[in-house]
Design a protein around this motif. Structure first.
Motif, PDB file in Angstrom:
ATOM      1  N   ASN A  45       3.107   6.105  -2.841  1.00 18.85           N
ATOM      2  CA  ASN A  45       4.339   6.798  -3.168  1.00 18.85           C
ATOM      3  C   ASN A  45       4.565   6.846  -4.673  1.00 18.85           C
ATOM      4  O   ASN A  45       4.873   7.901  -5.241  1.00 18.85           O
ATOM      5  CB  ASN A  45       5.497   6.107  -2.443  1.00 18.85           C
ATOM      6  CG  ASN A  45       6.814   6.811  -2.655  1.00 18.85           C
ATOM      7  OD1 ASN A  45       7.558   6.453  -3.554  1.00 18.85           O
ATOM      8  ND2 ASN A  45       7.105   7.794  -1.822  1.00 18.85           N
TER       9      ASN A  45
ATOM     10  N   THR B  83       0.823  -1.213   0.000  1.00 20.23           N
ATOM     11  CA  THR B  83       0.000   0.000   0.000  1.00 20.23           C
ATOM     12  C   THR B  83       0.856   1.261   0.000  1.00 20.23           C
ATOM     13  O   THR B  83       0.623   2.181  -0.781  1.00 20.23           O
ATOM     14  CB  THR B  83      -0.969  -0.003   1.196  1.00 20.23           C
ATOM     15  OG1 THR B  83      -1.804  -1.160   1.110  1.00 20.23           O
ATOM     16  CG2 THR B  83      -1.838   1.241   1.202  1.00 20.23           C
ATOM     17  N   TRP B  84       1.847   1.341   0.868  1.00 22.02           N
ATOM     18  CA  TRP B  84       2.678   2.552   0.926  1.00 22.02           C
ATOM     19  C   TRP B  84       3.389   2.779  -0.405  1.00 22.02           C
ATOM     20  O   TRP B  84       3.569   3.920  -0.823  1.00 22.02           O
ATOM     21  CB  TRP B  84       3.681   2.506   2.087  1.00 22.02           C
ATOM     22  CG  TRP B  84       4.849   1.588   1.889  1.00 22.02           C
ATOM     23  CD1 TRP B  84       4.960   0.287   2.284  1.00 22.02           C
ATOM     24  CD2 TRP B  84       6.086   1.908   1.228  1.00 22.02           C
ATOM     25  NE1 TRP B  84       6.177  -0.223   1.909  1.00 22.02           N
ATOM     26  CE2 TRP B  84       6.893   0.744   1.268  1.00 22.02           C
ATOM     27  CE3 TRP B  84       6.599   3.051   0.610  1.00 22.02           C
ATOM     28  CZ2 TRP B  84       8.172   0.694   0.704  1.00 22.02           C
ATOM     29  CZ3 TRP B  84       7.874   2.996   0.056  1.00 22.02           C
ATOM     30  CH2 TRP B  84       8.651   1.828   0.110  1.00 22.02           C
ATOM     31  N   GLN B  85       3.783   1.685  -1.071  1.00 23.88           N
ATOM     32  CA  GLN B  85       4.460   1.813  -2.358  1.00 23.88           C
ATOM     33  C   GLN B  85       3.498   2.345  -3.420  1.00 23.88           C
ATOM     34  O   GLN B  85       3.872   3.184  -4.241  1.00 23.88           O
ATOM     35  CB  GLN B  85       5.032   0.470  -2.795  1.00 23.88           C
ATOM     36  CG  GLN B  85       6.192   0.004  -1.943  1.00 23.88           C
ATOM     37  CD  GLN B  85       6.629  -1.404  -2.279  1.00 23.88           C
ATOM     38  OE1 GLN B  85       5.800  -2.300  -2.480  1.00 23.88           O
ATOM     39  NE2 GLN B  85       7.937  -1.608  -2.344  1.00 23.88           N
TER      40      GLN B  85
END
Length: 144
Positions: A30, A25-27
């Motif tokens: 970003n 998710t964070w990737q």
């Protein structure tokens, strides 16, 4: 001239991001932010007017149209990249190598070091005529 402000707006162009489906998710967040960041400087027409609240506080302008986010496997990503370039669309790339860099200079060097057909793409952004973008992203599915 039709000045109906209640009619839905239909754009002749499309902004789309394609993310590889195996990203965390964070990737995903970003990569999406980085990919669309270049559009305003290369395709100025995508930027709308500045915002202002009822107290006249100014805010930065944003895209004038939605950004559609899709996902797909590595093969879909590679195919979409090739089709987008062949159709002359504006393309931004994010490779897996960029997760290990920490600045723009190193990011550009990491991409420059790899031939186009060997890039380990984890995301691309494309902008251009709606039909051409749709054809380039054929096989991708809307991000959930």
């Amino acid at each position: 001239m039709d000045n109906d402000t209640t009619a839905p707006v239909r754009f002749d162009t499309k902004i789309a991001v394609l993310l590889r489906e195996d990203l965390e998710t964070w990737q995903r967040l970003n990569v999406t932010a980085f990919l669309v960041s270049g559009l305003g400087s290369e395709a100025g027409e995508v930027i709308g007017e500045p915002y202002e609240d009822a107290d006249s506080t100014p805010y930065l302008p944003m895209f004038r149209q939605p950004v559609m986010v899709f996902e797909g496997g590595k093969e879909t990503m590679t195919a979409a990249h090739g089709k987008a370039l062949a159709r002359g669309l504006k393309v931004a790339v994010f490779t897996s190598d960029l997760f290990a860099t920490g600045n723009d200079r190193d990011n550009r060097a990491a991409v420059r070091a790899v031939p186009r057909d060997q890039l380990d793409l984890v995301g691309i952004a494309v902008y251009g005529p709606r039909n051409a973008v749709d054809k380039a992203l054929k096989g991708a599915r809307m991000h959930p």
